[in-house]
Scaffold this motif. Structure first.
Motif, PDB file in Angstrom:
ATOM      1  N   PRO A 518       0.877  -1.538   0.034  1.00 46.20           N
ATOM      2  CA  PRO A 518       0.147   0.369   0.055  1.00 46.20           C
ATOM      3  C   PRO A 518       0.859   1.232  -0.208  1.00 46.20           C
ATOM      4  O   PRO A 518       0.737   2.097   0.864  1.00 46.20           O
ATOM      5  CB  PRO A 518      -0.982  -0.047   1.363  1.00 46.20           C
ATOM      6  CG  PRO A 518      -0.331  -0.543   2.394  1.00 46.20           C
ATOM      7  CD  PRO A 518       0.332  -1.764   1.371  1.00 46.20           C
ATOM      8  N   SER A 519       2.226   1.470  -1.002  1.00 43.03           N
ATOM      9  CA  SER A 519       2.955   2.597  -1.231  1.00 43.03           C
ATOM     10  C   SER A 519       1.438   4.142  -0.702  1.00 43.03           C
ATOM     11  O   SER A 519       2.218   4.911  -0.549  1.00 43.03           O
ATOM     12  CB  SER A 519       3.079   2.311  -2.473  1.00 43.03           C
ATOM     13  OG  SER A 519       3.743   1.895  -2.818  1.00 43.03           O
ATOM     14  N   TYR A 525       3.568   9.826   5.560  1.00 39.62           N
ATOM     15  CA  TYR A 525       4.193   9.691   7.013  1.00 39.62           C
ATOM     16  C   TYR A 525       5.311   9.442   7.020  1.00 39.62           C
ATOM     17  O   TYR A 525       6.280  10.119   7.992  1.00 39.62           O
ATOM     18  CB  TYR A 525       3.176   7.646   7.188  1.00 39.62           C
ATOM     19  CG  TYR A 525       2.193   8.199   7.827  1.00 39.62           C
ATOM     20  CD1 TYR A 525       1.137   8.928   9.149  1.00 39.62           C
ATOM     21  CD2 TYR A 525       1.185   7.306   6.579  1.00 39.62           C
ATOM     22  CE1 TYR A 525       0.561   8.704   8.914  1.00 39.62           C
ATOM     23  CE2 TYR A 525       0.187   7.442   7.165  1.00 39.62           C
ATOM     24  CZ  TYR A 525      -0.507   8.119   8.519  1.00 39.62           C
ATOM     25  OH  TYR A 525      -1.749   8.224   8.092  1.00 39.62           O
ATOM     26  N   LEU A 526       6.051   8.234   5.638  1.00 40.64           N
ATOM     27  CA  LEU A 526       7.583   8.669   5.616  1.00 40.64           C
ATOM     28  C   LEU A 526       8.174  10.211   4.999  1.00 40.64           C
ATOM     29  O   LEU A 526       8.878  10.792   5.273  1.00 40.64           O
ATOM     30  CB  LEU A 526       7.814   7.856   4.369  1.00 40.64           C
ATOM     31  CG  LEU A 526       7.989   6.995   4.905  1.00 40.64           C
ATOM     32  CD1 LEU A 526       7.530   5.094   2.878  1.00 40.64           C
ATOM     33  CD2 LEU A 526       8.620   5.873   5.291  1.00 40.64           C
ATOM     34  N   ASN A 527       7.406  10.728   4.574  1.00 41.36           N
ATOM     35  CA  ASN A 527       7.496  12.057   3.701  1.00 41.36           C
ATOM     36  C   ASN A 527       7.602  13.391   5.067  1.00 41.36           C
ATOM     37  O   ASN A 527       8.534  13.940   5.042  1.00 41.36           O
ATOM     38  CB  ASN A 527       6.500  12.313   2.627  1.00 41.36           C
ATOM     39  CG  ASN A 527       6.786  14.291   1.913  1.00 41.36           C
ATOM     40  OD1 ASN A 527       8.213  13.973   1.206  1.00 41.36           O
ATOM     41  ND2 ASN A 527       6.524  15.388   2.240  1.00 41.36           N
ATOM     42  N   ALA A 528       6.872  13.029   5.894  1.00 40.16           N
ATOM     43  CA  ALA A 528       6.670  13.637   6.852  1.00 40.16           C
ATOM     44  C   ALA A 528       7.960  13.599   7.973  1.00 40.16           C
ATOM     45  O   ALA A 528       8.277  14.475   8.683  1.00 40.16           O
ATOM     46  CB  ALA A 528       5.089  13.964   7.606  1.00 40.16           C
ATOM     47  N   ALA A 529       8.231  12.410   8.170  1.00 40.16           N
ATOM     48  CA  ALA A 529       9.503  11.989   9.377  1.00 40.16           C
ATOM     49  C   ALA A 529      10.548  12.379   8.817  1.00 40.16           C
ATOM     50  O   ALA A 529      11.333  12.804   7.854  1.00 40.16           O
ATOM     51  CB  ALA A 529       9.057  10.967   9.629  1.00 40.16           C
ATOM     52  N   ASN A 545      13.559  -3.391   3.251  1.00 38.86           N
ATOM     53  CA  ASN A 545      13.803  -3.708   1.406  1.00 38.86           C
ATOM     54  C   ASN A 545      12.080  -3.264   0.838  1.00 38.86           C
ATOM     55  O   ASN A 545      12.386  -2.406  -0.645  1.00 38.86           O
ATOM     56  CB  ASN A 545      14.519  -4.392   0.814  1.00 38.86           C
ATOM     57  CG  ASN A 545      16.279  -4.402   1.956  1.00 38.86           C
ATOM     58  OD1 ASN A 545      16.315  -4.082   1.988  1.00 38.86           O
ATOM     59  ND2 ASN A 545      16.892  -5.738   2.249  1.00 38.86           N
ATOM     60  N   LEU A 546      11.793  -3.856   1.334  1.00 39.60           N
ATOM     61  CA  LEU A 546       9.989  -3.804   0.989  1.00 39.60           C
ATOM     62  C   LEU A 546       9.916  -2.202   0.419  1.00 39.60           C
ATOM     63  O   LEU A 546       9.131  -1.677  -0.475  1.00 39.60           O
ATOM     64  CB  LEU A 546       9.276  -4.572   1.456  1.00 39.60           C
ATOM     65  CG  LEU A 546       7.827  -4.993   0.582  1.00 39.60           C
ATOM     66  CD1 LEU A 546       8.470  -5.844  -0.569  1.00 39.60           C
ATOM     67  CD2 LEU A 546       7.325  -5.857   1.477  1.00 39.60           C
ATOM     68  N   ILE A 547      10.100  -1.543   1.814  1.00 43.80           N
ATOM     69  CA  ILE A 547       9.957   0.041   2.179  1.00 43.80           C
ATOM     70  C   ILE A 547      10.592   0.610   0.376  1.00 43.80           C
ATOM     71  O   ILE A 547       9.728   1.341  -0.249  1.00 43.80           O
ATOM     72  CB  ILE A 547      10.205   0.848   3.151  1.00 43.80           C
ATOM     73  CG1 ILE A 547       8.822  -0.503   3.460  1.00 43.80           C
ATOM     74  CG2 ILE A 547       9.404   1.610   2.822  1.00 43.80           C
ATOM     75  CD1 ILE A 547       8.969  -0.139   5.215  1.00 43.80           C
TER      76      ILE A 547
END
Length: 581
Positions: A518-519, A525-529, A545-547
């Motif tokens: 579910p990219s 959330y990745l972008n904000a951290a 690695n999946l992320i």
């Protein structure tokens, strides 16, 4: 009188096969009767008898979902149990040990020792087998908890053996409590627990929750081969399915189990199988058959230490790559990783529905701690249960034009074809593992191949389960985003409380849908951290690695890995995250 406490940690250790498990079971059952929240962890060897084993229970008046860093009370049947576990004891902790082996506390451990003639008392009562009840009574007495509640738990455990056995065990409990209370001068004030709410709660392992979910979902056949840590699913369903007209078949191996499950699903019966890493490896070709023939299939994979036989009774989360990429060729499939007991139940029901709606294999992936760790569960809402069998046709089918076969693999707008049960009039069609046309006839036509591949893979492109990611994100731009899967969620929550106290703002995400990934849900959330920690029980960072593969952010992501066979502790996560920040 000392101040009452809201939680404590208790552990019992000894040689496998000498009553450690039953002691833990009765002790925790009695605590559950009083209304306490519980979270357990089993350390056991991959053999039937012999080898050190211990069970640790955390007891609290508030909900908990992690094992504790330290230990308040250790019950030891041998010196090895003291030597291996005394390091966890907090200063002022207690050891209750069998006087038979002349127990000693290791140097540097600040703990109080109560040497109780556990075996001697049991033998006086007729058999050394009752030493687990003597030890339980000693523990219960030190806590000052009502003895009648414990006696009720003993009656439930031994009632089928007759009143004489029940009375003997209750006497063993009483003698153990009396002896240690005389030594201690009464219950220990420092271990006086706050009263619980008195409400009996659900208390089970993840395997039981998944098995219950199977029954609720309408599963009526399980085909499986026993393997740790999945076997309890089979054992539960052996008792329950016959009450609903179902059954369990123990097959000769995992290949037979998965192919039998495919066959039964093709015949219209909701069927599942369960295994662990080694069994999952054997199932790979058959999972491909399910994907190619678009036959529903539900598999539970209870991850454990690998590779090969590896660590059969230890914690690990190293099957991620196998779950997603293990089959040869390319097929549609769904991989879901529950992170709580409640999700184990609900995910099984949703898994069966999705498997039939999309006509794909669905794999529910737990880990050993979630599968076997016994814990308090919130009440299950049976009103949420909905059965959806997708495009399964019922009733009489219209005659096919020109006596053609039924288009079982019809090219439809959503990629999902109508499905029939064998024997339905006008529903005859071919079924084969080779590439085929809409009627199931083998076909190597290039254009047909492209259309069928697009049909199969396209139907899951937008598939998202309920709460595909589970986010606890109170901070808009956190210093740290912690991402994980499976049983680690509660441990992370406790570590985050400590990080907050250190002035470090954190968010947390549990990735539940592993595939299709579910990219679009995770990326914001990745972008904000400012920084991201991916926490997992494996050596190569498979979730990390999946992320990276699906989203990116290589520069932000740091790995927090543990692969020694034991679960993460809150203190370990707190320390590692604090150092990374």
């Amino acid at each position: 009188m000392g101040t009452v406490i809201s939680q404590l940690s208790w552990k019992i250790g000894g040689q496998q096969g000498e009553g450690v498990e039953s002691t833990d079971r009765i002790f925790s059952t009695a605590l559950n009767r009083l209304g306490y929240y519980l979270y357990g962890y089993r350390h056991f060897s991959s053999r039937i008898k012999g080898g050190h084993t211990n069970n640790k229970i955390r007891i609290s008046t508030n909900p908990i979902r992690a094992i504790s860093d330290d230990l308040d009370i250790l019950v030891a049947f041998d010196q090895e149990s003291i030597d291996l576990n005394a390091g966890e004891l907090r200063p002022g902790g207690v050891v209750v040990a069998d006087a038979k082996f002349s127990p000693t506390i290791p140097e540097g451990v600040q703990a109080r020792l109560f040497a109780v003639p556990i075996t001697a008392i049991a033998e006086e009562l007729g058999t050394s087998l009752m030493k687990n009840m003597v030890a339980s009574g000693a523990s219960w007495g030190l806590l000052g908890l009502p003895m009648e509640v414990f006696n009720t738990a003993v009656e439930e455990e031994f009632g089928r053996k007759g009143p004489a056995i029940v009375e003997k065990n209750i006497e063993a409990v009483r003698r153990g409590a009396e002896f240690v209370l005389e030594q201690a001068g009464g219950p220990l004030d420092e271990f006086k627990l706050e009263d619980a709410d008195g409400k009996q709660k659900l208390f089970m392992i993840g395997n039981e929750a998944m098995a219950l979910g199977c029954v609720a979902a309408g599963c009526r056949l399980m085909a499986a081969y026993p393997i740790t840590p999945a076997s309890e699913i089979m054992e539960y369903l052996i008792k329950k399915l016959p009450k609903f007209g179902g059954t369990v078949v123990q097959t000769e191996d995992e290949i037979a189990a998965v192919t039998m499950a495919i066959g039964a699903n093709y015949a219209g019966v909701r069927t599942m199988t369960a295994s662990a890493g080694p069994g999952l490896s054997l199932m790979m070709e058959a999972i491909g058959l399910s994907g190619m023939t678009e036959t529903p299939l539900v598999i539970v994979d209870t991850q454990r230490g690998g590779p090969s036989t590896g660590l059969p009774t230890k914690q690990e989360q190293s099957d991620i790559n196998a779950l997603i990429y293990g089959t040869h060729g390319e097929i549609p499939k769904l991989v879901v990783a529950p992170s709580t007991i409640e999700e184990c139940f609900y995910d099984m029901i949703e898994g069966f529905n999705i498997s039939e709606q999309y006509q794909i294999p669905v794999i529910i992936a737990t880990d050993l701690q979630l599968s076997l760790g016994k814990q308090t569960s919130e009440a299950l809402d049976y009103d949420k249960i909905v059965i959806n069998r997708g495009k399964l046709l019922t009733g009489e089918l219209p005659a096919n034009e020109d006596n053609r076969l039924f288009k079982r693999y019809e090219l439809t707008e959503d990629g999902i074809s109508p499905r029939v049960i064998p024997g339905m009039k006008n529903g005859i069609h071919h079924v084969t593992g080779v590439e085929h046309d809409q009627e199931g006839r083998p076909s190597e036509n290039a254009l047909n191949r492209e259309k069928m591949m697009d049909k199969r893979l396209g139907k899951i492109s937008e598939l998202r389960v309920t709460n595909a990611i589970k986010a606890d994100a109170p901070n808009e731009n956190p210093d740290l985003l912690i991402i994980a899967m499976g049983s680690t969620g509660g441990t992370i929550e406790e570590a985050r409380i400590r990080l907050t106290a250190d002035g470090i703002a954190t968010n947390q995400i549990m990735v539940r849908q592993m595939h299709p990934f579910p990219s679009e849900l995770l990326e914001p959330y990745l972008n904000a951290a400012k920084q991201v920690v991916v926490l997992e029980n494996n050596a190569t960072g498979q979730l990390s690695n999946l992320i990276k593969q699906n989203i990116g952010y290589h520069d932000k992501i740091r790995n927090l890995l543990k692969y020694d066979g034991t679960p993460f502790l809150p203190s370990e996560i707190h320390k590692a995250c604090k150092e990374l920040n």
